[in-house]
Structures are given as structure tokens and as C-alpha cells.
Design a protein around this motif. Structure first.
Motif, PDB file in Angstrom:
ATOM      1  N   MET A 316     -21.215  91.512 138.328  1.00 47.22           N
ATOM      2  CA  MET A 316     -20.321  91.782 139.451  1.00 47.22           C
ATOM      3  C   MET A 316     -21.106  92.296 140.641  1.00 47.22           C
ATOM      4  SD  MET A 316     -18.444  95.391 138.348  1.00 47.22           S
ATOM      5  CE  MET A 316     -17.432  95.418 139.826  1.00 47.22           C
ATOM      6  N   LEU A 317     -20.550  92.073 141.832  1.00 47.10           N
ATOM      7  CA  LEU A 317     -21.123  92.595 143.063  1.00 47.10           C
ATOM      8  C   LEU A 317     -19.969  93.044 143.948  1.00 47.10           C
ATOM      9  CD1 LEU A 317     -23.793  93.011 144.620  1.00 47.10           C
ATOM     10  CD2 LEU A 317     -23.419  90.788 145.677  1.00 47.10           C
ATOM     11  N   VAL A 318     -19.999  94.298 144.340  1.00 47.54           N
ATOM     12  CA  VAL A 318     -18.924  94.865 145.156  1.00 47.54           C
ATOM     13  C   VAL A 318     -19.235  94.655 146.632  1.00 47.54           C
ATOM     14  CG1 VAL A 318     -17.771  97.007 145.840  1.00 47.54           C
ATOM     15  CG2 VAL A 318     -18.237  96.548 143.425  1.00 47.54           C
ATOM     16  N   THR A 319     -18.230  94.178 147.379  1.00 50.00           N
ATOM     17  CA  THR A 319     -18.384  93.952 148.805  1.00 50.00           C
ATOM     18  C   THR A 319     -17.065  94.285 149.493  1.00 50.00           C
ATOM     19  OG1 THR A 319     -19.068  92.344 150.475  1.00 50.00           O
ATOM     20  CG2 THR A 319     -17.840  91.482 148.585  1.00 50.00           C
ATOM     21  N   TRP A 320     -16.805  93.699 150.653  1.00 47.68           N
ATOM     22  CA  TRP A 320     -15.603  94.039 151.400  1.00 47.68           C
ATOM     23  C   TRP A 320     -15.161  92.858 152.250  1.00 47.68           C
ATOM     24  CZ3 TRP A 320     -15.984  93.778 156.757  1.00 47.68           C
ATOM     25  CH2 TRP A 320     -17.285  93.719 157.268  1.00 47.68           C
ATOM     26  N   VAL A 321     -13.895  92.920 152.657  1.00 46.65           N
ATOM     27  CA  VAL A 321     -13.360  91.973 153.631  1.00 46.65           C
ATOM     28  C   VAL A 321     -12.645  92.777 154.724  1.00 46.65           C
ATOM     29  CG1 VAL A 321     -13.096  90.041 152.024  1.00 46.65           C
ATOM     30  CG2 VAL A 321     -11.230  91.689 152.291  1.00 46.65           C
ATOM     31  N   PRO A 322     -12.568  92.243 155.944  1.00 51.93           N
ATOM     32  CA  PRO A 322     -11.862  92.965 157.015  1.00 51.93           C
ATOM     33  C   PRO A 322     -10.385  93.134 156.677  1.00 51.93           C
ATOM     34  CG  PRO A 322     -13.208  91.163 157.896  1.00 51.93           C
ATOM     35  CD  PRO A 322     -13.157  90.980 156.413  1.00 51.93           C
ATOM     36  N   ASP A 323      -9.825  94.269 157.092  1.00 50.29           N
ATOM     37  CA  ASP A 323      -8.409  94.550 156.825  1.00 50.29           C
ATOM     38  C   ASP A 323      -7.853  95.414 157.957  1.00 50.29           C
ATOM     39  OD1 ASP A 323      -6.160  94.579 154.623  1.00 50.29           O
ATOM     40  OD2 ASP A 323      -6.339  96.654 155.331  1.00 50.29           O
ATOM     41  N   GLU A 324      -6.671  95.047 158.469  1.00 52.57           N
ATOM     42  CA  GLU A 324      -6.094  95.774 159.602  1.00 52.57           C
ATOM     43  C   GLU A 324      -5.806  97.233 159.255  1.00 52.57           C
ATOM     44  OE1 GLU A 324      -2.722  93.837 161.210  1.00 52.57           O
ATOM     45  OE2 GLU A 324      -3.810  92.021 161.813  1.00 52.57           O
ATOM     46  N   GLU A 325      -5.315  97.472 158.033  1.00 54.65           N
ATOM     47  CA  GLU A 325      -4.922  98.835 157.665  1.00 54.65           C
ATOM     48  C   GLU A 325      -6.112  99.677 157.239  1.00 54.65           C
ATOM     49  OE1 GLU A 325      -2.008 101.194 154.497  1.00 54.65           O
ATOM     50  OE2 GLU A 325      -2.039  99.004 154.552  1.00 54.65           O
ATOM     51  N   TRP A 326      -6.967  99.118 156.386  1.00 55.44           N
ATOM     52  CA  TRP A 326      -8.044  99.895 155.786  1.00 55.44           C
ATOM     53  C   TRP A 326      -9.373  99.763 156.529  1.00 55.44           C
ATOM     54  CZ3 TRP A 326      -7.283 103.232 151.770  1.00 55.44           C
ATOM     55  CH2 TRP A 326      -6.040 103.161 151.141  1.00 55.44           C
ATOM     56  N   GLY A 327      -9.462  98.817 157.448  1.00 57.36           N
ATOM     57  CA  GLY A 327     -10.737  98.553 158.104  1.00 57.36           C
ATOM     58  C   GLY A 327     -11.579  97.629 157.264  1.00 57.36           C
ATOM     59  N   LYS A 328     -11.934  98.104 156.084  1.00 57.44           N
ATOM     60  CA  LYS A 328     -12.660  97.295 155.111  1.00 57.44           C
ATOM     61  C   LYS A 328     -11.972  97.444 153.757  1.00 57.44           C
ATOM     62  CE  LYS A 328     -17.191  97.565 157.372  1.00 57.44           C
ATOM     63  NZ  LYS A 328     -18.625  97.964 157.254  1.00 57.44           N
ATOM     64  N   LEU A 329     -11.620  96.323 153.158  1.00 55.44           N
ATOM     65  CA  LEU A 329     -10.939  96.311 151.862  1.00 55.44           C
ATOM     66  C   LEU A 329     -11.963  96.025 150.772  1.00 55.44           C
ATOM     67  CD1 LEU A 329      -7.875  96.550 151.098  1.00 55.44           C
ATOM     68  CD2 LEU A 329      -7.871  94.060 150.906  1.00 55.44           C
ATOM     69  N   ILE A 330     -11.971  96.819 149.700  1.00 52.90           N
ATOM     70  CA  ILE A 330     -12.975  96.687 148.638  1.00 52.90           C
ATOM     71  C   ILE A 330     -12.688  95.449 147.793  1.00 52.90           C
ATOM     72  CG2 ILE A 330     -14.139  97.844 146.729  1.00 52.90           C
ATOM     73  CD1 ILE A 330     -14.366  99.224 149.467  1.00 52.90           C
ATOM     74  N   VAL A 331     -13.717  94.639 147.590  1.00 54.14           N
ATOM     75  CA  VAL A 331     -13.612  93.372 146.870  1.00 54.14           C
ATOM     76  C   VAL A 331     -14.750  93.295 145.852  1.00 54.14           C
ATOM     77  CG1 VAL A 331     -13.723  90.850 147.080  1.00 54.14           C
ATOM     78  CG2 VAL A 331     -12.549  92.192 148.824  1.00 54.14           C
ATOM     79  N   ALA A 332     -14.491  92.656 144.710  1.00 50.84           N
ATOM     80  CA  ALA A 332     -15.541  92.404 143.715  1.00 50.84           C
ATOM     81  C   ALA A 332     -15.700  90.895 143.521  1.00 50.84           C
ATOM     82  CB  ALA A 332     -15.210  93.065 142.389  1.00 50.84           C
ATOM     83  N   LEU A 333     -16.924  90.424 143.661  1.00 55.82           N
ATOM     84  CA  LEU A 333     -17.275  89.068 143.244  1.00 55.82           C
ATOM     85  C   LEU A 333     -17.792  89.151 141.816  1.00 55.82           C
ATOM     86  CD1 LEU A 333     -19.199  87.702 146.376  1.00 55.82           C
ATOM     87  CD2 LEU A 333     -16.744  87.645 145.903  1.00 55.82           C
ATOM     88  N   VAL A 334     -17.311  88.264 140.946  1.00 63.08           N
ATOM     89  CA  VAL A 334     -17.693  88.357 139.535  1.00 63.08           C
ATOM     90  C   VAL A 334     -18.126  86.995 139.001  1.00 63.08           C
ATOM     91  CG1 VAL A 334     -16.157  90.319 139.093  1.00 63.08           C
ATOM     92  CG2 VAL A 334     -15.309  87.991 138.738  1.00 63.08           C
ATOM     93  N   ARG A 335     -19.091  87.027 138.102  1.00 68.20           N
ATOM     94  CA  ARG A 335     -19.443  85.851 137.302  1.00 68.20           C
ATOM     95  C   ARG A 335     -18.859  86.068 135.922  1.00 68.20           C
ATOM     96  NH1 ARG A 335     -23.417  84.057 133.789  1.00 68.20           N
ATOM     97  NH2 ARG A 335     -24.578  86.021 133.908  1.00 68.20           N
ATOM     98  N   THR A 336     -18.070  85.128 135.461  1.00 71.37           N
ATOM     99  CA  THR A 336     -17.314  85.319 134.228  1.00 71.37           C
ATOM    100  C   THR A 336     -17.918  84.552 133.059  1.00 71.37           C
ATOM    101  OG1 THR A 336     -15.837  83.450 134.665  1.00 71.37           O
ATOM    102  CG2 THR A 336     -15.202  85.587 135.584  1.00 71.37           C
ATOM    103  N   THR A 337     -17.517  84.952 131.868  1.00 69.85           N
ATOM    104  CA  THR A 337     -17.844  84.207 130.658  1.00 69.85           C
ATOM    105  C   THR A 337     -16.626  83.382 130.252  1.00 69.85           C
ATOM    106  OG1 THR A 337     -17.149  86.080 129.291  1.00 69.85           O
ATOM    107  CG2 THR A 337     -19.473  85.958 129.884  1.00 69.85           C
TER     108      THR A 337
END
Length: 411
Positions: A316-337
Motif C-alpha cells: 500500500m501507498l498512502v497519498t491524497w486527492v484534492p477536496d473542497e471540505e478537507w483540502g486534502k482527502l487521505i487515499v490509499a493505493l493498494v496492490r492486491t492478492t
């Protein structure tokens, strides 16, 4: 001597010349380029010419050119031998345009035997197993070593033959990126002799092994919580390679020299020292400010991955996307099995399900969205590419119609 591109087979003898001060080696800025050898006369700074010029990974912006002396390179290589089991046989599966790969070539040269080199730039568990078998067969009574990054270790542990081969290596240096505790647990269960390394181009590679600094390397934590590294392995400084080929020093507050000539690298890494052992807590400039709260991607990744792996998340790698309310919304990119539900449900549902697992984290903003990806974005040496991750997350969010979330979860 004019600038000359080297064939890979010429590198060992070129290392000798650089260490002797009769040439300067310049590593390419990407793994497809060639190592260049130039005359010391192109150096315009005070004192002796450096032995090696290389470029940083550029993880915090534009890549910088770093000048390392023969003394710094040799001090690092000899300290590695002392920390491990002495001179031995090396396996090389990292690109030599980065300090970790170059140091394998240097250590092997100083130990008197060429490394077993991966024939392809593309790492696979199958080729690793074959190369390590050759290494073990050739080494005899000498200790054996390799240097890898966490992404490569993930691949090794997913392959039975590669895991068995790795278990026969005397010491496996692991660094270049954050290492999750769950990955170390898997390696320990497989009886791999992992040595965690911490360092950078500016310290001639790893200079702290398993949290313990090399001889004569001092580690201090600043008032801002960042790590300072001082000692003989630290680079002379940054340089500029001009259009006419001359190499000129460039001043930077990141690399300083005191009145006694002792060099210090002022890193952007957050750290803590407990009973003399250093823990690296992530980069200060990676911190995500979401709704006024500071979120450490590194802390989330290391804290959540052990429980998420049980639900089919390999990386997994934690990143963010723009969001009007939060400024930056926490997002996880994951490689699955295989068999993992991520991808069959929408990103918000995936986050809710995974966050509900027993991960033991408290008082943290957790990922609001979870997106599956074929590969976690990395730079060539295996460092997480957080800028690319943010772009990927934004693209995936734009393609998904079910990502409105409301409040971010806090556990």
C-alpha cells in the motif's frame, strides 16, 4: 582525458582510477544511461577533485548532483564489511546509477571479486533465484551479500524458490524506501538475514544498519525532529556540471562543514533515537495536512498494512486527492492478492471495510478511499513515488462516480 562513456565491463577498473584520484566517475541520471569518466582537471573547486558525481533520486524536487570523495566511498564500504561478516561475494540487482547499486560494485571491487550481476534491468523472483544460486556456488567459504529494496523483497517472498535462495545469503541489505514491520515479519518467518539500512546519496549510501550508525558516524535529532548525519561518509557537497564540462561546487544549507572539517547532512527525515537505536518516521515534507490535521503517510502504511495484508492487500501507498471540505482527502493505493474484495466494491466501501479491521491504531485520520493498482508507483531504486501516487489517485477518483464520502474516519 576527455569525457568518455564506459561499457559496464569497464566499470571495475574505472573505480580503481577514481579512488586513486586519476579520474572522476559521473553516474547517469537514469538507469539507461552510461557511466562517464572525466579528468580531474574539470574540477573547479578548492582541494582534491571528487571521485564520484551522482544524482539524487529527486524525491523532494529536482535531482541534485552530489560529489563524493574517495575517502567517503571507501569509509562506507569498509564500514559495511566490519558491520557484516568481512569481505565477501556480492550479488547486484540494483541499478548502478544510484548509490546503492554503485556501492555493491565498489564493495565487490575492494573485496577482490566481481559481483554476480543481474543480466536484465527488470527484476524478477525467478532470475533472482538463479543468480543467487550462482553466487552461493561461486563463493565457497566466503560470506555472501546482496542489496535490495522493499519492492524486490515483496516479490521474493511471493516465490518459493526465490525465498529459499534468499535464505542461503549471509546478509541481505534492505533499504532505499520505508520498510513495513509486516514485511520484516514475513522475512523473519522465512529465516532471511535482513539488515535494515538507512542512508542516502549524500552519505555514500547506507550509514545506519539496523538503527545503529557506522563507526565515526554521529546521528542527532534536531529540534524540528529531523535527522542530522555527520562523519567521514558524508559528501563533500553539491555540484553543478556546466555545459563546458567543468564541475563547480554549489553551496547548500543541507550539507555543511564545521571549523574542524566535519561534514553534516541535514536530512528532511523525521526520526527518534531510543537507547542509541534510530527509528526513521518518514519525511517531514511527506506530511499531508487534512482538515488541519497532520497525517504521516509512513505511519499509516506501517500501522495499517499488517491487518490489511490479512484481507488480501500485498502493498500500500498512502497519498491524497484534492477536496473542497478537507483540502486534502487521505487515499490509499493498494496492490492486491487473489481473492481480495478491493475492486469489486467502490473505493469508499473498500476503505470502510479495511479500516474496520483490528489494526490497533488510535487517534489517526484513516484513508477515506482505497483504489487498487497493478503496481505501486516507485522510482527506479524502489523509493515510493508519492508525486506519481497523487496523480494516479486523482485520475482514479475522476473516473469513479461513487467517491463522495463526507467525514473522514478517525479511529
Amino acid at each position: 582525458m576527455t569525457a568518455r562513456e564506459l561499457h559496464p565491463a569497464e566499470l571495475p577498473e574505472a573505480i580503481d582510477r577514481a579512488l586513486d584520484g586519476t579520474s572522476i566517475l559521473i553516474l547517469p541520471s537514469d538507469r539507461d544511461g552510461a557511466v562517464t569518466e572525466v579528468a580531474p582537471s574539470v574540477w573547479t573547486g578548492h582541494g582534491s577533485a571528487p571521485a564520484l558525481i551522482l544524482f539524487t533520486s529527486g524525491s523532494t524536487g529536482k535531482a541534485k548532483a552530489v560529489a563524493l570523495s574517495s575517502d567517503a566511498l571507501t569509509a562506507s564500504a569498509r564500514a559495511t564489511e566490519r558491520f557484516l561478516s568481512g569481505p565477501g561475494d556480492w550479488h547486484l540487482c540494483l541499478p548502478v546509477n544510484h548509490i546503492a547499486g554503485f556501492q555493491v560494485e565498489l564493495r565487490a571491487r575492494l573485496a577482490g571479486r566481481a559481483p554476480v550481476r543481474a543480466p536484465s534491468a527488470r527484476f524478477t523472483a525467478q532470475s533472482f533465484a538463479t543468480e543467487v544460486t550462482d553466487l552461493i556456488d561461486r563463493a565457497g567459504d566466503r560470506p555472501t551479500y546482496t542489496s535490495i529494496v522493499p519492492t524486490q523483497l515483496h516479490r521474493i517472498l511471493e516465490d518459493e524458490r526465490a525465498t529459499e535462495a534468499a535464505g542461503r545469503i549471509s546478509h541481505i541489505l534492505l533499504g532505499g524506501a520505508a520498510i513495513s514491520p509486516s514485511l520484516l515479519d514475513r522475512a523473519e518467518a522465512a529465516r532471511l538475514a535482513i539488515v535494515r539500512t538507512y542512508g542516502m546519496s549524500e552519505t555514500a549510501g547506507g550509514c545506519v544498519y539496523d538503527g545503529v550508525p557506522f563507526d565515526e558516524v554521529d546521528v542527532t535529532i534536531t529540534e524540528a525532529g529531523t535527522i542530522d548525519l555527520a562523519g567521514p561518509v558524508v559528501a563533500d557537497g553539491y555540484v553543478e556540471i556546466r555545459a563546458d564540462g567543468t564541475i563547480t561546487p554549489v553551496d547548500s544549507p543541507d550539507l555543511t562543514v564545521d571549523e574542524a572539517g566535519r561534514r553534516t547532512m541535514h536530512t528532511s527525515d523525521l526520526g527518534r533515537i531510543d537507547s542509541g537505536v534510530l527509528s526513521v518516521l518518514g519525511r517531514a515534507d511527506d506530511i499531508i495536512v487534512s482538515g488541519g490535521t497532520n497525517v504521516s503517510p509512513h505511519a499509516l502504511e506501517t500501522g495499517l498494512l499488517p491487518s490489511w495484508q490479512k484481507a488480501g492487500i500485498a502493498e500500500m501507498l498512502v497519498t491524497w486527492v484534492p477536496d473542497e471540505e478537507w483540502g486534502k482527502l487521505i487515499v490509499a493505493l493498494v496492490r492486491t492478492t487473489d481473492g481480495c474484495g478491493v475492486g469489486a466494491e467502490n473505493p469508499r466501501e473498500s476503505a470502510q471495510r479495511l479500516n474496520a479491521l483490528d489494526h490497533g491504531m488510535t487517534g489517526q485520520l484513516l484513508p477515506q478511499l482505497v483504489f487498487p493498482v497493478a503496481e505501486i508507483p516507485n522510482r527506479s531504486i524502489g523509493k515510493p513515488d508519492r508525486r506519481a501516487a497523487a496523480r494516479i489517485a486523482a485520475d482514479l477518483m475522476a473516473c469513479d462516480a461513487n467517491t463522495h464520502t463526507g467525514e473522514q474516519p478517525v479511529i
